[in-house]
Structures are given as structure tokens and as C-alpha cells.
Design an enzyme around this catalytic site. Structure first.
Site, PDB file in Angstrom:
ATOM      1  N   GLY A  48       0.832  -1.208   0.000  1.00 57.77           N
ATOM      2  CA  GLY A  48       0.000   0.000   0.000  1.00 57.77           C
ATOM      3  C   GLY A  48       0.859   1.247   0.000  1.00 57.77           C
ATOM      4  N   GLY A  53       0.611   3.743   3.997  1.00 63.94           N
ATOM      5  CA  GLY A  53       1.733   2.962   3.475  1.00 63.94           C
ATOM      6  C   GLY A  53       2.851   3.831   2.908  1.00 63.94           C
ATOM      7  CG  HIS A 274     -19.672  11.091   4.043  1.00 65.35           C
ATOM      8  ND1 HIS A 274     -20.389  12.246   3.866  1.00 65.35           N
ATOM      9  CD2 HIS A 274     -18.433  11.457   4.423  1.00 65.35           C
ATOM     10  CE1 HIS A 274     -19.587  13.283   4.136  1.00 65.35           C
ATOM     11  NE2 HIS A 274     -18.402  12.829   4.475  1.00 65.35           N
ATOM     12  NE  ARG A 338     -17.664  12.193   7.799  1.00 69.08           N
ATOM     13  CZ  ARG A 338     -16.503  12.016   7.224  1.00 69.08           C
ATOM     14  NH1 ARG A 338     -16.035  10.796   7.055  1.00 69.08           N
ATOM     15  NH2 ARG A 338     -15.791  13.043   6.816  1.00 69.08           N
ATOM     16  CG  HIS A 409     -17.034   8.125   3.181  1.00 66.77           C
ATOM     17  ND1 HIS A 409     -16.546   8.612   1.993  1.00 66.77           N
ATOM     18  CD2 HIS A 409     -16.314   8.741   4.156  1.00 66.77           C
ATOM     19  CE1 HIS A 409     -15.583   9.496   2.238  1.00 66.77           C
ATOM     20  NE2 HIS A 409     -15.418   9.582   3.543  1.00 66.77           N
ATOM     21  CD  GLU A 433     -10.874   3.192   4.872  1.00 63.89           C
ATOM     22  OE1 GLU A 433     -10.344   4.114   4.217  1.00 63.89           O
ATOM     23  OE2 GLU A 433     -12.016   2.758   4.634  1.00 63.89           O
TER      24      GLU A 433
HETATM   25  C1  LIG Z   1     -14.009  10.525  -1.493  1.00 65.48           C
HETATM   26  C2  LIG Z   1     -13.336  10.419  -0.167  1.00 65.48           C
HETATM   27  C3  LIG Z   1     -12.984  11.552   0.541  1.00 65.48           C
HETATM   28  C4  LIG Z   1     -12.370  11.456   1.774  1.00 65.48           C
HETATM   29  N1  LIG Z   1     -12.028  12.598   2.451  1.00 65.48           N
HETATM   30  C5  LIG Z   1     -11.410  12.495   3.641  1.00 65.48           C
HETATM   31  C6  LIG Z   1     -11.028  13.665   4.353  1.00 65.48           C
HETATM   32  O1  LIG Z   1     -11.244  14.781   3.904  1.00 65.48           O
HETATM   33  N2  LIG Z   1     -10.402  13.514   5.541  1.00 65.48           N
HETATM   34  C7  LIG Z   1     -10.140  12.289   6.077  1.00 65.48           C
HETATM   35  O2  LIG Z   1      -9.553  12.219   7.151  1.00 65.48           O
HETATM   36  N3  LIG Z   1     -10.474  11.163   5.401  1.00 65.48           N
HETATM   37  C8  LIG Z   1     -11.100  11.239   4.208  1.00 65.48           C
HETATM   38  N4  LIG Z   1     -11.446  10.102   3.543  1.00 65.48           N
HETATM   39  C9  LIG Z   1     -10.983   8.797   4.059  1.00 65.48           C
HETATM   40  C10 LIG Z   1      -9.503   8.607   3.703  1.00 65.48           C
HETATM   41  O3  LIG Z   1      -9.251   9.128   2.432  1.00 65.48           O
HETATM   42  C11 LIG Z   1      -9.069   7.149   3.715  1.00 65.48           C
HETATM   43  O4  LIG Z   1      -9.526   6.517   4.863  1.00 65.48           O
HETATM   44  C12 LIG Z   1      -7.551   7.078   3.710  1.00 65.48           C
HETATM   45  O5  LIG Z   1      -7.024   7.839   2.664  1.00 65.48           O
HETATM   46  C13 LIG Z   1      -7.074   5.639   3.600  1.00 65.48           C
HETATM   47  O6  LIG Z   1      -5.682   5.665   3.491  1.00 65.48           O
HETATM   48  P1  LIG Z   1      -4.843   4.330   3.511  1.00 65.48           P
HETATM   49  O7  LIG Z   1      -3.422   4.715   3.317  1.00 65.48           O
HETATM   50  O8  LIG Z   1      -5.175   3.544   4.719  1.00 65.48           O
HETATM   51  O9  LIG Z   1      -5.369   3.484   2.255  1.00 65.48           O
HETATM   52  P2  LIG Z   1      -5.517   3.855   0.691  1.00 65.48           P
HETATM   53  O10 LIG Z   1      -5.237   5.270   0.396  1.00 65.48           O
HETATM   54  O11 LIG Z   1      -6.821   3.270   0.282  1.00 65.48           O
HETATM   55  O12 LIG Z   1      -4.363   3.043   0.027  1.00 65.48           O
HETATM   56  C14 LIG Z   1      -4.401   1.643  -0.116  1.00 65.48           C
HETATM   57  C15 LIG Z   1      -3.141   1.218  -0.823  1.00 65.48           C
HETATM   58  O13 LIG Z   1      -3.044  -0.195  -0.753  1.00 65.48           O
HETATM   59  C16 LIG Z   1      -2.790  -0.739  -2.027  1.00 65.48           C
HETATM   60  N5  LIG Z   1      -3.365  -2.069  -2.050  1.00 65.48           N
HETATM   61  C17 LIG Z   1      -4.570  -2.484  -1.588  1.00 65.48           C
HETATM   62  N6  LIG Z   1      -4.695  -3.795  -1.721  1.00 65.48           N
HETATM   63  C18 LIG Z   1      -3.543  -4.243  -2.271  1.00 65.48           C
HETATM   64  C19 LIG Z   1      -3.070  -5.519  -2.648  1.00 65.48           C
HETATM   65  N7  LIG Z   1      -3.793  -6.614  -2.460  1.00 65.48           N
HETATM   66  N8  LIG Z   1      -1.840  -5.596  -3.211  1.00 65.48           N
HETATM   67  C20 LIG Z   1      -1.076  -4.496  -3.395  1.00 65.48           C
HETATM   68  N9  LIG Z   1      -1.474  -3.260  -3.041  1.00 65.48           N
HETATM   69  C21 LIG Z   1      -2.702  -3.142  -2.491  1.00 65.48           C
HETATM   70  C22 LIG Z   1      -3.402   0.239  -3.007  1.00 65.48           C
HETATM   71  O14 LIG Z   1      -2.770   0.108  -4.263  1.00 65.48           O
HETATM   72  C23 LIG Z   1      -3.078   1.565  -2.310  1.00 65.48           C
HETATM   73  O15 LIG Z   1      -1.770   1.952  -2.627  1.00 65.48           O
HETATM   74  C24 LIG Z   1     -12.087  10.185   2.319  1.00 65.48           C
HETATM   75  C25 LIG Z   1     -12.445   9.030   1.617  1.00 65.48           C
HETATM   76  C26 LIG Z   1     -13.087   9.156   0.398  1.00 65.48           C
HETATM   77  C27 LIG Z   1     -13.519   7.904  -0.295  1.00 65.48           C
END
Ligand SMILES: Cc1cc2nc3c(=O)[nH]c(=O)nc-3n(C[C@H](O)[C@H](O)[C@H](O)COP(=O)(O)OP(=O)(O)OC[C@H]3O[C@@H](n4cnc5c(N)ncnc54)[C@H](O)[C@@H]3O)c2cc1C
Length: 645
Positions: A48, A53, A274, A338, A409, A433
Site C-alpha cells: 500500500g 503505506g 457518509h 456522520r 464511505h 484504514e
Molecule cells: C471521497 C473520499 C474523501 C475522503 N475525504 C477524507 C477527508 O477529507 N479527511 C479524512 O480524514 N479522510 C477522508 N477520507 C478517508 C480517507 O481518504 C481514507 O480513509 C484514507 O485515505 C485511507 O488511506 P490508507 O493509506 O489507509 O489506504 P488507501 O489510500 O486506500 O491506500 C491503499 C493502498 O493499498 C494498495 N493495495 C490495496 N490492496 C492491495 C493488494 N492486495 N496488493 C497491493 N497493493 C494493495 C493500493 O494500491 C493503495 O496503494 C475520504 C475518503 C473518500 C472515499
């Protein structure tokens, strides 16, 4: 057949005792260190490249570890985090409006409806202030006030303005910060970047996570990658509902594969719906679009007072409008959390007062704010969101109120981790997440970015060192029998999916699964509905394995194959979500059980029976999962009936 069995309780043994504000310091001091010369000999896999990540990989490499980083997008900076719009919380108290680390801690525990761990949440609030400094130092262009100081705005569940933002593109700007730090380390040779690679299995050797099996999504080549520890930062699983605000690629495969190998899955039923998304407009849609919660700073939510009032919203006089959030929750008004805002929207639509063609919509109106602040001020704050809305709906939100409705969401559930962010499998860490750790039954707006970056920049780099320092681990390579077995499993599964050669597309199964989940495990759940859903999911899953059509081969770019693997995992997750929702006979946060509500329709918790984290253990395919309970203790924020009135 019984749906689950109950196993031994579990506990988080890593959080130190003592005053809460000292616990993270204590843990950091007690955690073992790895000296710089030894770090160079150790490899960490990070799956990730989103905010969690990306920040973790860059930081671990900066510390001197060798890092192998994976994502399925064509570039690490296209991770789903890029979509985040509204902002990131931090207890900086720049506004001098009464904020503090303790208040952010308090708001988050209360916002999560008393279903999160106090120690974790306090650490998150402490670290929040460092995140802003880190990102500013990287050059992240946060919005600034006229005098040059960082600007903040309000988000739901708080009465202070602690949300830092970069217009409606906060995730993108934060991700560019993490990405440039990652690219620097890629350039220095400390991070091996593997874009367009999907993790399909976890390798466990002698009870410890030691590697992953990945598929090159362009060539189809399967390879096994070994390391001293594995970090999953693979995001949330909201797409189990098919329609959600998540990027289309978001899926559960990485965490689900780890779950099947022994990692406990915690609170899978906690889903965030959401309140402010563009309503569903027909069955042609494959995704929904969020209108950031930040819009509730200036937008007022309303519906007509009369049922079936079809007039143009601008023709409905003030005294015939119901600003229902301001009416029911006068102290928080449009900025209630929310879960509360979503349920209130559902209630007014159920009463027949919804607006728009489907009647599943409410107005978010900026007329007052535009009148008060002027259009340029609104444009400066939310311009890109207004433009996005107009492009999708063909309506100009500067002129007519937006129409919004709740949509899936975010997922608060995820792999169970202890205070060190280590899962129930030693050497497997889970951040962002993908874990369950900090938000309880409802996440407050702008706190997912905070958690992802807290985990990646500050928490994991300390706690993983403690694990690695207990080494050195035995040298193992891809020829180890456990690695060979994991690889064979992946190959067999791909062949199984290709061999079905049925007559239904993967998407048609996914859409049907999503409908079952939305109907029975969405905004409102009931005993009867959840039981029905479990039966329907099982039948549909069986049909999937008999009728799915995956064209092409495994040795090429094959998106139908990628999707099929992900949907197969969603089927198993969906069943566990329903079982979790069924067993939790209370309402809390985003988990609203129709049978458990207060006389005025709010979520009715049952702290005596359910103040615990539900951590599920996988046993075998077709066998009931085992429930392990981790009791939650509240020493600093006393659980009460949440009130935003
Ligand atoms: C439209 C939208 C708006 C949002 N706005 C906000 C906001 O304003 N403020 C806030 O705090 N939160 C917000 N959120 C929530 C927040 O964006 C996410 O919870 C957060 O960005 C998740 O980050 P992450 O690094 O955990 O995962 P992600 O950003 O989802 O990254 C996951 C990573 O894992 C990789 N991956 C997944 N599975 C595999 C696999 N099997 N093999 C290899 N790679 C894999 C993907 O390629 C990616 O690189 C929003 C969410 C959405 C949908």
C-alpha cells in the site's frame, strides 16, 4: 448450523499502564531499538502506498531499513488517499477556541460511540500536532489565512475548528508530500517500488509473517517476496457494497488473505455511511461521489416541511422548510457526526419528504453563506467541489441547492491490532484504514488522514523496531515449504476462477452482493434482515463459483480476473460482516439495529453486554468463525448516551 462460536477473550498487552498522557512516551522509551548498522540488513514489505503505506515506507527507508513497497495502481501516488477532500484534524489550537489534545481525544472517543480504545485514541490526538509540522516542512500547501497563518475549518462532531485543509484536495496534497518522501528513498535505492503488483497471499513461517505472494498485473507473473516483517496498509473494504465513494479498485483481498491465515478481523460490521454524497441516479452507476463534509461548515441541510412538495427549492418559502439538523440538534446543528446526519436524512426521506427524482435526497443549501460571505469566498473554499457537482448533475450549486444522500464511505472495522499496530500474527503490522484501531463505531470527519499519517510517520516506525530488535530472524527464502505452498494456493485459485467459464460477469455478481449488503447491512440492520442476507450471500457465492465468466488468461493484463479474485473475497467478508452485525444486539455509531433505539430514534448502546471489540478468528472454509472479545475500559471518558442536542 451455528453461525459462530465463542473463544477465549483477548487483551491488548502492549499499551502501558499509567496516566494516559504518558503512555505513548512510556511505550516509546520501553520499545527496543535497532542500531543503524543492523537496520541496513533488514527488509520490510509494505503493501500500500496511500497515506499510511506511503508515509510508513518513506520513514522506514529514511531510518535505514530496506523496504519493498507494493501497490496495484500504476503509480504510488494514485492510491485512493488522493481522493480525500475535506481535511485533516490536529489539536494545534491555532484558533484559541478551546481545543487541546485532551479535547480531540474526548471528541474522538465520544464520536466513536465509546467503542474504541482510550490509549490508542489519546496517542492519535498527541501525534496529530506533529503531523501538521511534518507536512508543512514537506511543503504541503495547506490553506492559509490572509496573514499567512494556517487556516482551519470545522468538521462534524466537534465544536472547535481544528481541521487543516488544502481546498477540497487535502488528500492529494498530503499524498504528494508522502510520495515525494517515498520517491526520494526510491531514488536512493532504499525502497524497491513495485507498482501494478497485487498481493494475493501472506507467507507465514514458524508462526511469523515473513513474506507475500504477488501477481504482476501487467504480465501475470506470480512471485514470492520475503522479508523480516510485513506491513499491510491496503485501505478499507467499503466496496463490498459495490456502490460507495471509494475508488473502484479498493478491496479487501490483502487483509482478507491475512485473516484466512490467522489474523483476527475486528468489528467488520462497523461501516460509515457518509451523509453528503451525490444521490444514486440509476442502475448504470458503478460508483458514488462524495461531497465533502467540509461543505456542512457553510451549507444548510433541509427538506420541505410538507410531504411530496415538488416545488423548485427556490420557490419554497423559509417557513415551509425544515432545517431538520438545526432543529433536532441545536448545539451541533449541521455539524453533527456522520452517523447521526445520515440517519436523520434517511428518516426524513422515509417520512416522504425526500427531494429529487428518486425522493432519496435532501438539500444542502449555500444561499445563506453566499449572501453572507459573497460568492468569491465560497469559491475559494469549495470551488473544486462545486465544479465537480455541476459536472456530474448538470446543476449549478451556486444557484440551486445541492441534492445529497448518504452513501457508503469508510470502514471502521479491519484487522485487529494491538497498541503496537501488530496483528494477531507476529511480524504482521496493519496501519491506516486497513486496521480497526482508533475510530470505534463511527469515525469523525478528517480523522482518517490523521490516523493514516500518525500510523505511518510516527507510530509504526517505533513499534516495528521493537519487533525487529527481537531478531535476528532465521534466513528464509522463496523455496521454504510455507512459501511454496502459499504460491501454489495463489496459482490454484487463479486457475479455479478461470476454469468456471460460466455465463455471468463478475460485475453482475458484485452488484447483486452490494444490493444485499445495502438492503440488510447498511444504514439500518435487523435480526431478520441479517439472517436473510446471510442466506442470500451464501447462495450467491455458490452461484458465483459455478457461473462466473472470467475471460482471458492469467498470463496477461486481465482486469476481469483481478476483479473476480476481489469479489470472491468480498463474498466471504460480507458474510462475516452480517454475522458480526447480527451478534451485536445493540446500536452504536454506524451500526444501527432497528430493535435497539432510544424513544427519539437514536442509537441505543448496551454497554453491559457489548463494550468490547469483536475480534473474529477464521477457522476453515465453511466452518463457523470464532469470536474473541477484547473488553474496552473507559477511565477518562465516561460512556454516556451520546448527545449532540
Ligand atoms: C471521497 C473520499 C474523501 C475522503 N475525504 C477524507 C477527508 O477529507 N479527511 C479524512 O480524514 N479522510 C477522508 N477520507 C478517508 C480517507 O481518504 C481514507 O480513509 C484514507 O485515505 C485511507 O488511506 P490508507 O493509506 O489507509 O489506504 P488507501 O489510500 O486506500 O491506500 C491503499 C493502498 O493499498 C494498495 N493495495 C490495496 N490492496 C492491495 C493488494 N492486495 N496488493 C497491493 N497493493 C494493495 C493500493 O494500491 C493503495 O496503494 C475520504 C475518503 C473518500 C472515499
Amino acid at each position: 448450523m451455528e453461525l459462530f462460536t465463542e473463544g477465549d477473550p483477548i487483551a491488548d498487552t502492549k499499551a502501558p499502564d499509567g496516566p494516559i498522557e504518558k503512555r505513548w512516551d512510556t511505550r516509546r522509551f520501553e520499545a527496543k531499538l535497532v542500531n543503524p548498522a543492523n537496520r541496513r540488513k533488514m527488509t520490510v514489505i509494505v503493501v500500500g502506498t496511500g497515506l499510511a503505506g506511503g508515509s510508513a515506507a518513506a520513514t522506514l527507508a529514511e531510518q535505514g531499513y530496506h523496504v519493498k513497497s507494493y501497490c496495484y495502481q500504476d503509480s504510488p501516488r494514485r492510491a485512493h488517499s488522493i481522493a480525500a477532500q475535506g481535511g485533516i484534524n490536529a489539536a494545534k489550537n491555532y484558533r484559541n477556541d478551546g481545543d487541546s489534545v485532551h479535547r480531540l481525544f474526548y471528541d474522538t472517543v465520544k464520536g466513536g460511540d465509546f467503542r474504541s480504545r482510550e490509549s490508542n485514541v489519546h496517542r492519535l490526538a498527541e501525534v496529530s500536532v506533529n503531523i501538521i509540522d511534518q507536512c508543512v516542512a514537506q511543503g504541503v500547501p495547506f490553506a492559509r489565512e490572509y496573514g499567512g497563518l494556517l487556516d482551519t475549518r470545522s468538521f462534524g462532531g466537534a465544536q472547535v475548528q481544528r481541521t487543516f485543509y488544502a481546498r477540497g484536495q487535502t488528500g492529494q496534497q498530503l499524498l504528494l508530500g508522502a510520495y515525494q518522501a517515498l520517491e526520494r528513498q526510491i531514488g536512493l535505492g532504499n525502497v524497491e517500488m513495485n507498482a501494478r503488483h497485487e498481493m494475493l497471499e501472506l507467507v507465514i513461517v514458524d508462526g511469523k509473517a515473513r513474506g507475500i505472494v504477488v501477481r504482476d498485473l501487467v504480465t501475470g507473473e506470480i512471485s514470492t517476496e520475503m522479508a523480516d516483517a510485513v506491513v499491510l496498509a491496503s485501505g478499507g473494504y467499503g466496496n463490498v457494497f459495490y456502490l460507495s465513494t471509494n475508488a473502484k479498485g479498493c478491496n479487501v483481498t490483502a487483509t482478507w488473505r491475512a485473516h484466512r491465515k490467522g489474523a483476527y478481523f475486528a468489528n467488520p460490521c462497523y461501516t460509515q455511511i457518509h451523509p453528503t454524497c451525490i444521490p444514486v441516479s440509476g442502475d448504470h452507476q458503478s460508483k458514488l461521489t462524495l461531497m465533502s463534509e467540509s461543505l456542512r461548515n457553510d451549507g444548510r441541510v433541509w427538506v420541505p416541511k410538507a410531504k411530496g412538495d415538488d416545488r423548485n427549492p427556490r420557490d419554497i418559502p423559509e417557513d415551509e422548510r425544515d432545517y431538520y439538523l438545526e432543529r433536532i440538534y441545536p448545539s451541533f446543528g449541521n455539524l453533527v457526526p456522520r452517523d447521526i446526519a445520515s440517519r436523520a436524512a434517511k428518516n426524513v426521506c422515509d417520512e416522504g419528504r425526500g427531494v429529487g427524482p428518486t425522493k432519496l435526497g435532501v438539500y444542502l443549501d449555500f444561499a445563506d453563506a453566499i449572501g453572507r460571505l459573497g460568492r468569491p469566498a465560497i469559491e475559494a473554499k469549495y470551488g473544486n467541489l462545486f465544479e465537480m457537482y455541476e459536472r456530474i448533475t448538470g446543476e449549478d450549486p451556486y444557484e440551486v441547492p445541492m441534492r445529497i444522500y448518504p452513501a457508503v464511505h469508510y470502514t471502521m472495522g479491519g484487522l485487529w491490532v494491538d497498541y503496537d499496530l501488530q496483528s494477531s500474527i507476529p511480524g504482521l503490522f496493519v496501519i491506516g484504514e486497513a486496521n480497526f484501531s482508533d475510530h470505534g463505531a463511527n469515525r469523525l470527519g478528517a480523522s482518517a488522514l490523521m490516523q493514516g499519517l500518525a500510523d505511518g510517520y510516527f507510530v509504526l516506525p517505533t513499534t516495528i523496531a521493537n519487533y525487529l530488535a527481537s531478531g535476528p530472524l532465521d534466513k528464509v527464502d522463496a523455496s521454504h515449504p510455507a512459501a511454496v505452498e502459499a504460491r501454489t494456493d495463489v496459482e490454484d485459485r487463479i486457475q479455479r476462477l478461470l476454469a468456471v467459464n460460466g455465463d455471468r460477469t463478475v460485475d453482475s455478481f458484485h452488484r447483486e452482493l452490494g444490493q444485499i449488503m445495502w438492503e440488510h447491512c447498511g444504514m439500518e440492520r435487523s435480526d431478520a434482515g441479517l439472517r436473510k442476507a446471510i442466506g442470500e450471500i451464501r447462495d450467491l457465492r455458490e452461484s458465483f463459483w459455478q457461473r462466473v465468466k472470467v475471460s482471458g488468461t492469467g498470463e496477461e493484463l486481465n482486469q476481469s480476473l483481478e476483479k473476480a479474485g476481489r469479489v470472491a473475497d468480498f463474498f466471504e467478508l460480507a458474510e462475516l460482516m452480517c454475522i458480526d452485525a447480527l451478534h451485536r444486539e445493540e446500536s452504536c455509531g454506524g451500526h444501527f439495529r432497528a430493535e435497539h433505539q432510544t424513544p427519539d430514534g437514536e442509537a441505543q448502546r448496551d454497554d453491559d453486554r457489548f463494550a468490547y471489540v469483536a475480534a473474529w478468528e477464521f477457522t476453515a472454509t465453511g466452518e463457523p468463525s470464532v469470536l474473541h472479545k477484547e473488553d474496552l475500559k473507559f477511565e477518562y471518558v465516561h460512556p454516556t448516551q451520546r448527545s449532540y442536542k
